[in-house]
Structure formats: C-alpha cells, structure tokens
Design a protein around this motif. Structure first.
Motif, PDB file in Angstrom:
ATOM      1  N   THR A 147       0.809  -1.226   0.000  1.00 39.09           N
ATOM      2  CA  THR A 147       0.000   0.000   0.000  1.00 39.09           C
ATOM      3  C   THR A 147       0.846   1.283   0.000  1.00 39.09           C
ATOM      4  N   PRO A 148       1.940   1.369   0.788  1.00 41.86           N
ATOM      5  CA  PRO A 148       2.751   2.590   0.718  1.00 41.86           C
ATOM      6  C   PRO A 148       3.306   2.849  -0.695  1.00 41.86           C
ATOM      7  N   ILE A 149       3.658   1.787  -1.405  1.00 40.03           N
ATOM      8  CA  ILE A 149       4.195   1.948  -2.763  1.00 40.03           C
ATOM      9  C   ILE A 149       3.101   2.458  -3.698  1.00 40.03           C
ATOM     10  N   ILE A 150       1.901   1.858  -3.591  1.00 41.06           N
ATOM     11  CA  ILE A 150       0.774   2.261  -4.433  1.00 41.06           C
ATOM     12  C   ILE A 150       0.348   3.690  -4.090  1.00 41.06           C
ATOM     13  N   HIS A 151       0.356   4.009  -2.799  1.00 42.62           N
ATOM     14  CA  HIS A 151      -0.004   5.347  -2.328  1.00 42.62           C
ATOM     15  C   HIS A 151       0.925   6.386  -2.948  1.00 42.62           C
ATOM     16  N   ALA A 154       0.283   6.677  -6.726  1.00 43.72           N
ATOM     17  CA  ALA A 154      -0.981   7.376  -6.967  1.00 43.72           C
ATOM     18  C   ALA A 154      -0.818   8.880  -6.763  1.00 43.72           C
ATOM     19  N   ASN A 155      -0.006   9.256  -5.757  1.00 45.50           N
ATOM     20  CA  ASN A 155       0.204  10.681  -5.492  1.00 45.50           C
ATOM     21  C   ASN A 155       1.047  11.336  -6.575  1.00 45.50           C
ATOM     22  N   VAL A 156       2.056  10.623  -7.089  1.00 38.92           N
ATOM     23  CA  VAL A 156       2.866  11.145  -8.198  1.00 38.92           C
ATOM     24  C   VAL A 156       1.963  11.336  -9.417  1.00 38.92           C
ATOM     25  N   LYS A 162      -1.966  17.351 -12.214  1.00 36.16           N
ATOM     26  CA  LYS A 162      -2.209  18.682 -11.634  1.00 36.16           C
ATOM     27  C   LYS A 162      -3.437  18.702 -10.707  1.00 36.16           C
ATOM     28  N   TRP A 163      -3.776  17.543 -10.126  1.00 34.23           N
ATOM     29  CA  TRP A 163      -4.867  17.484  -9.151  1.00 34.23           C
ATOM     30  C   TRP A 163      -4.339  17.886  -7.780  1.00 34.23           C
ATOM     31  N   PRO A 167       3.882  16.198  -4.927  1.00 36.72           N
ATOM     32  CA  PRO A 167       3.820  14.787  -5.341  1.00 36.72           C
ATOM     33  C   PRO A 167       3.815  13.794  -4.184  1.00 36.72           C
ATOM     34  N   TRP A 168       3.247  14.139  -2.991  1.00 33.72           N
ATOM     35  CA  TRP A 168       3.133  13.159  -1.911  1.00 33.72           C
ATOM     36  C   TRP A 168       1.779  13.280  -1.236  1.00 33.72           C
TER      37      TRP A 168
END
Ligand code: CTP
Ligand code: MG
Length: 168
Positions: A147-151, A154-156, A162-163, A167-168
C-alpha cells in the motif's frame, strides 16, 4: 482466487475512498475552520465534507461494481454494499484521525507523515470491515507492504495530472 488478487479485490473500495477526495474534495472543511485547544486547526483545510461524502459514495459504489463483475465474491448485493461501505467509512475516518494527529504535531496541511499517511487509512479500513468480512493475515501483511508503494505512485500520478500541488 489467487491471494494477491484477493487482497487487492478486497481493499479496492478503500483505495477508491482514499483517492477520490483529491478530485471530489473542496469547499467547507469538516472542522469548519475551528481550532483545537492548542490553537491549531482540528483537522485543517485538507479534510472537507465534500471529500468525505464523495469518497464514501465512490468507495461504496465500487462494491456494487465489484458485485456486478464478480457476483460470487460477495455472494449478495447487501454484503457487497455493507463491506464496501465499512471499508470506505474506515478509510475516511482513519484519514481524519491521521490529520488530527498531524495537526497536534504541528505539521502543516499536506505535509507528508510517513507511515500515518499510508497505513492509517488502511488499518482503520481493515478494522471497520472486520466484523463483516476479513482476509487472511498473510494478505493483510501483503497489503501493509504494497500500500505505501501504491499510495506513492498514486500521489505522483495525481501531481502529474495537476490534481495536487505536491507529489506526496
Ligand atoms: N480531501 C478532501 N476531504 C477529505 C480528504 C481529502 O477534500 N476528507 C482532499 C483535499 O483537497 C486534500 C486532498 O484531498 O488536500 C488530499 O488528501 P490528503 O493527502 O489526505 O490531505 P492533505 O492535503 O495532505 O492534508 P493532511 O495534511 O491533513 O493530510
Ligand atoms: Mg497528504
């Protein structure tokens, strides 16, 4: 089902509940701008009513879609809605608790808290859904690792779209 697929299929409503507020959120903050007794915001501007209920609706809807795709997984629409709703509610409440802790530690809105940001919502979601449906311990451990990797990915992605401004 393959255990890796089973773990992802199970947690999917939580992932959607956690990520959709980035797009759906905005407007009135849940704490209404109020401060805690330490003089800092209760949750901060990053936690809004729209994000909360939007995430809850999207996450719960994912359960319905999952049931349409694979009816044998939940067995009934009622269980699908129940599990997806609990996973989503757990996600959003876990996220709120995380922001509450971050504000008490004097971390500004959007500041990354490694561990809290990636595991808080996950553990909370698993606890909320536990009375209705669980996954084996091995699958929980797998989710804690991936999950931390996917999180992060997803943030990147959200940053590139530009949402999000960071990037974290
Ligand atoms: N968001 C929202 N409502 C929520 C949760 C999230 O509107 N209940 C939106 C906000 O625009 C937020 C974005 O989704 O900025 C990303 O969520 P998150 O990373 O959880 O919030 P942060 O801005 O990082 O704030 P905090 O420091 O409190 O975690
Ligand atoms: Mg954040």
């Amino acid at each position: 089902m393959n255990p890796i697929l089973d773990a992802f299929w199970y947690i999917l409503p939580a992932y959607f509940a956690n990520s959709s507020p980035v797009v759906l959120g905005g407007g009135t903050p849940i704490d209404m701008g109020k401060k805690w007794r330490d003089g800092r915001r209760i949750f901060g501007d990053g936690k809004t009513w729209r994000g909360f209920f939007g995430g809850l609706a999207v996450g719960t809807s994912i359960g319905v879609v999952q049931h349409l795709i694979l009816p044998s997984y939940y067995g009934s629409l009622r269980i699908a809605v129940e599990v997806a709703f609990l996973l989503s509610l757990g996600t959003l409440i876990g996220d709120l608790i995380g922001s509450f802790i971050k504000r008490r530690l004097n971390l500004p809105r959007g500041y990354p808290a490694v561990g809290l940001d990636q595991w808080g919502f996950l553990i909370s979601a698993l606890c909320f859904a536990y009375p209705v449906r669980t996954i084996p311990t091995g699958e929980v451990l797998f989710l804690l690792v991936v999950t931390p990797i996917i999180h992060w990915l997803a943030n990147v992605f959200a940053y590139k779209m530009k949402w999000k401004s960071v990037p974290w």
